[in-house]
Write a protein that holds these residues in place. Structure first.
Motif, PDB file in Angstrom:
ATOM      1  N   ILE A 102      75.393  59.837  22.760  1.00 55.88           N
ATOM      2  CA  ILE A 102      76.411  58.989  23.392  1.00 55.88           C
ATOM      3  C   ILE A 102      76.304  57.666  22.654  1.00 55.88           C
ATOM      4  N   PRO A 156      82.339  57.338  25.670  1.00 55.26           N
ATOM      5  CA  PRO A 156      82.257  58.661  26.301  1.00 55.26           C
ATOM      6  C   PRO A 156      81.967  58.539  27.791  1.00 55.26           C
ATOM      7  N   GLY A 157      82.669  59.341  28.579  1.00 60.50           N
ATOM      8  CA  GLY A 157      82.336  59.428  30.002  1.00 60.50           C
ATOM      9  C   GLY A 157      82.937  58.346  30.876  1.00 60.50           C
ATOM     10  N   HIS A 186      84.174  61.976  36.506  1.00 59.25           N
ATOM     11  CA  HIS A 186      84.389  63.360  36.089  1.00 59.25           C
ATOM     12  C   HIS A 186      83.111  64.149  36.348  1.00 59.25           C
ATOM     13  N   ASP A 197      80.924  67.367  34.200  1.00 56.39           N
ATOM     14  CA  ASP A 197      80.932  67.806  32.801  1.00 56.39           C
ATOM     15  C   ASP A 197      81.372  69.260  32.616  1.00 56.39           C
ATOM     16  N   THR A 225      73.357  67.581  33.414  1.00 59.49           N
ATOM     17  CA  THR A 225      73.436  66.809  32.166  1.00 59.49           C
ATOM     18  C   THR A 225      72.235  65.872  32.161  1.00 59.49           C
ATOM     19  N   LEU A 255      70.356  62.550  30.051  1.00 61.33           N
ATOM     20  CA  LEU A 255      70.450  61.490  29.042  1.00 61.33           C
ATOM     21  C   LEU A 255      69.079  60.872  28.837  1.00 61.33           C
ATOM     22  N   THR A 283      75.445  53.794  34.718  1.00 66.25           N
ATOM     23  CA  THR A 283      76.127  55.067  35.011  1.00 66.25           C
ATOM     24  C   THR A 283      76.241  55.192  36.527  1.00 66.25           C
ATOM     25  N   TRP A 322      71.298  64.770  36.040  1.00 66.78           N
ATOM     26  CA  TRP A 322      72.104  64.881  37.257  1.00 66.78           C
ATOM     27  C   TRP A 322      72.733  66.254  37.371  1.00 66.78           C
ATOM     28  N   HIS A 356      80.369  61.675  37.947  1.00 65.52           N
ATOM     29  CA  HIS A 356      79.706  60.503  37.362  1.00 65.52           C
ATOM     30  C   HIS A 356      80.667  59.800  36.418  1.00 65.52           C
ATOM     31  N   ALA A 411      80.603  56.607  33.079  1.00 63.19           N
ATOM     32  CA  ALA A 411      79.958  55.563  32.281  1.00 63.19           C
ATOM     33  C   ALA A 411      80.761  54.275  32.430  1.00 63.19           C
ATOM     34  N   ARG A 435      74.804  50.797  22.418  1.00 67.76           N
ATOM     35  CA  ARG A 435      74.342  51.667  23.516  1.00 67.76           C
ATOM     36  C   ARG A 435      74.293  53.068  22.939  1.00 67.76           C
ATOM     37  N   ARG A 481      71.809  63.208  24.568  1.00 64.86           N
ATOM     38  CA  ARG A 481      72.445  63.907  25.697  1.00 64.86           C
ATOM     39  C   ARG A 481      72.313  65.414  25.530  1.00 64.86           C
TER      40      ARG A 481
HETATM   41  C1  SIN Z   1      78.515  61.046  30.334  1.00 63.77           C
HETATM   42  O1  SIN Z   1      79.534  61.097  30.993  1.00 63.77           O
HETATM   43  O2  SIN Z   1      77.892  62.061  30.040  1.00 63.77           O
HETATM   44  C2  SIN Z   1      77.999  59.723  29.821  1.00 63.77           C
HETATM   45  C3  SIN Z   1      77.451  58.843  30.878  1.00 63.77           C
HETATM   46  C4  SIN Z   1      76.982  57.532  30.312  1.00 63.77           C
HETATM   47  O3  SIN Z   1      77.056  57.292  29.102  1.00 63.77           O
HETATM   48  O4  SIN Z   1      76.531  56.697  31.096  1.00 63.77           O
END
Ligand code: SIN
Length: 293
Positions: free
Chosen positions: A94, A108-109, A113, A115, A126, A128, A140, A257, A264, A266, A276, A280
């Motif tokens: 990410i 991203p994210g 949503h 995943d 998922t 991170l 997040t 998660w 979730h 971002a 950042r 992932r």
């Molecule tokens: C994601 O949706 O997988 C990314 C979440 C993030 O970057 O905080």
């Protein structure tokens, strides 16, 4: 093989502290160390109970991350290979440094949503692992789709129970655009799959609302005139602050998660001159069942 003293010591040092309303912080273990079966079992249970686990001070590189996630399941190959890291293609990254085909920066994210809901068996989790974080922001957010479902008025529950939604790679109704799939990948990603609007969680058995604004194209057997406002209403309901845990990242964090009990998002709310970057991974799930199987 760990000695029984080492097993006991690991058990004693492991601390799992719930956040509110969902999630838990895990301290006292290093995921790169050998972990006993009782410790692994406690972690799996904590994941089912809390839906988000935030392990502090891990600093895992990609191979260590791939090894650590085996506690919970098998790695799910992600649909878009564009974000694979060179030496370990199952691990993605990410980053705030990428752009979309139209030249715009891609965060991203962004936007709530869950995943890969367009997979026949969407990923259960998922994960991170933080590599570089901005000094402020880039949290997040997670929302509890079990509680959100429970709190729905009966009239709405009756309208959605037993219904299925059509999930695609990119919903034509979504303002958020995803990077395009390569020719090669397009063939292996399903055109559309049906998922229950209310799922029965495969581990906990709880009912959860299962929506995804970037992937849902419609509700089977319901006119868009009725379905789209209903989906908007469900999204607004589920993303209320009372259902939310907001993760403020710290260096070394490893956060996982559950995609079946949460949505979730971002946040691209930080200084874009700062980097950042997180590793992932996703973990394989099972086909989803509705409330009545
Ligand atoms: C994601 O949706 O997988 C990314 C979440 C993030 O970057 O905080």
């Amino acid at each position: 093989m760990m000695s029984s003293t080492a097993v006991l010591q690991q058990e004693n040092e492991l601390q799992i502290t719930p956040f509110s309303p969902i999630g838990a912080e895990v301290k006292g273990i290093r995921l790169s160390d050998p972990l006993s079966e009782p410790t692994r079992a406690r972690l799996r249970k904590a994941f089912t109970d809390h839906s988000v686990l935030a392990f502090r001070d891990q600093w895992l590189d990609a191979p260590q991350m791939m090894a650590a996630v085996q506690i919970f399941g098998e790695i799910f190959p992600q649909h878009n290979a564009k974000f694979s890291i060179p030496d370990h293609p199952l691990v993605h990254y990410i980053s705030n440094a990428d752009t979309l085909e139209n030249g715009k920066r891609y965060i991203p994210g962004e936007g709530y949503h869950t995943d890969h809901s367009n997979a026949a068996a969407p990923p259960m989790a998922t994960v991170l692992s933080a590599v570089k974080l901005p000094s402020v922001g880039g949290d997040t957010q997670f929302v509890d789709m079990v509680q959100a479902y429970q709190d729905l008025p009966d009239e709405i529950k009756q309208r959605i129970l037993g219904r299925r939604a059509i999930h695609v790679y990119q919903s034509s109704h979504s303002a958020r655009r995803l990077p395009q799939l390569s020719e090669g990948r397009r063939a292996s990603v399903p055109d559309a799959v049906l998922q229950p609007l209310v799922l029965r969680h495969p581990n906990s058995g709880h009912l959860a609302l299962y929506i995804n604004p970037i992937r849902i194209e419609g509700i089977l057997g319901m006119d868009d005139k009725e379905a789209l406002p209903l989906l908007d209403q469900l999204l607004e309901h589920a993303t209320q602050e009372k259902y939310q845990y907001r993760h403020v990242w710290k260096g070394g964090d490893f956060v996982m998660w559950d995609n079946r009990s949460l949505m979730h998002k971002a946040n691209g709310d930080y200084d874009m001159n700062e980097e950042r970057y997180l590793y992932r991974l996703m973990l394989k799930g099972v086909p989803l069942e509705g409330a009545n199987g």
